[in-house]
Motif scaffolding. Sequence first.
Motif, mmCIF file in Angstrom:
data_model
loop_
_atom_site.group_PDB
_atom_site.id
_atom_site.type_symbol
_atom_site.label_atom_id
_atom_site.label_comp_id
_atom_site.label_asym_id
_atom_site.label_seq_id
_atom_site.Cartn_x
_atom_site.Cartn_y
_atom_site.Cartn_z
ATOM 1 N N ARG A 94 0.813 -1.214 0.000
ATOM 2 C CA ARG A 94 0.000 0.000 0.000
ATOM 3 C C ARG A 94 0.845 1.262 0.000
ATOM 4 O O ARG A 94 0.353 2.340 -0.318
ATOM 5 N N LYS A 95 2.112 1.129 0.367
ATOM 6 C CA LYS A 95 2.993 2.286 0.484
ATOM 7 C C LYS A 95 3.966 2.342 -0.693
ATOM 8 O O LYS A 95 4.270 1.321 -1.307
ATOM 9 N N PRO A 96 4.488 3.538 -1.002
ATOM 10 C CA PRO A 96 5.432 3.652 -2.111
ATOM 11 C C PRO A 96 6.644 2.755 -1.912
ATOM 12 O O PRO A 96 7.205 2.675 -0.817
ATOM 13 N N ASP A 117 7.715 2.020 -7.598
ATOM 14 C CA ASP A 117 7.100 3.299 -7.917
ATOM 15 C C ASP A 117 8.142 4.276 -8.451
ATOM 16 O O ASP A 117 7.834 5.100 -9.305
ATOM 17 N N LYS A 208 -1.118 5.806 -4.356
ATOM 18 C CA LYS A 208 -0.646 4.510 -4.850
ATOM 19 C C LYS A 208 -1.829 3.596 -5.172
ATOM 20 O O LYS A 208 -1.819 2.899 -6.203
ATOM 21 N N HIS A 209 -2.833 3.601 -4.322
ATOM 22 C CA HIS A 209 -3.997 2.752 -4.545
ATOM 23 C C HIS A 209 -4.650 3.073 -5.885
ATOM 24 O O HIS A 209 -4.984 2.160 -6.662
ATOM 25 N N VAL A 212 -2.350 1.794 -8.749
ATOM 26 C CA VAL A 212 -2.075 0.356 -8.847
ATOM 27 C C VAL A 212 -3.333 -0.497 -8.912
ATOM 28 O O VAL A 212 -3.348 -1.542 -9.578
#
Length: 251
Positions: A94-96, A117, A208-209, A212
Amino acid sequence: MLVNIDDANGVRTVTLNRPEALNAFNEALYDATTIALRDADADPSVGVILLTGTGRAFSAGNDLVEMQARITDPDFQSGEYGFPGLIDTLTDLRKPLLLAVNGLGVGIGATILGYGDLVFMSSTARLKCPFTSLGVAPEAASSYLLPQLIGRQNAAWILMSSEWVDAQEAKEMGLAWRVCEPDDLLPEARKYAEVLASRPIPSLMAVKHTIVEPTRGEIAAAAKREYAQFEVLLGSAANADALAAFADRKD
């Protein structure tokens, strides 16, 4: 420790630490990396994850000694998470995720760039997807991610040729975002990581969500197709010959 962990300014640096094997992924390293990434993703103090390697390689890919044992040893023990667990974790992060490719990136050491990313490469780093030279299929959903990232023809060359791609070529294709001198690689990657980590974490995760999420189903479908092809080809004559030749070079 197979993986080193360092926290600073909201950035968790995860460093592959199997330099004697060029950070090749055996089952233990797959498990350790998976756990490290999951822990970072769950830690509320971490805004950005930075993945790099120790020594002269980022990762030499799958440990070919274990690959051969998987074929020949009926008592071979898979790890708790293994390769599939790492790919699921990369897909679900969920995080970069920033990658600092410090040296050779082979196999999963190259295809993992599809999950980054932002990707930073040392000017001396090189990448190779050796699937055809090993007589096997692509992995890590690279058959989907690489065409999306760098175009079909660049992806076809990388996945079909088993040839090296240098850092500048990787940047021109769109596989890498920045190419740095070796001594500047980690400071540069950390500089950008800290910029991102200074932003509100829920906002980073929301961005990000939205980037992605539309691809996650396609990634899972590509991985399923690749696993099916890999199962057919693993242990085939071409694969057995390639692994035997590797074992001979090791002796």
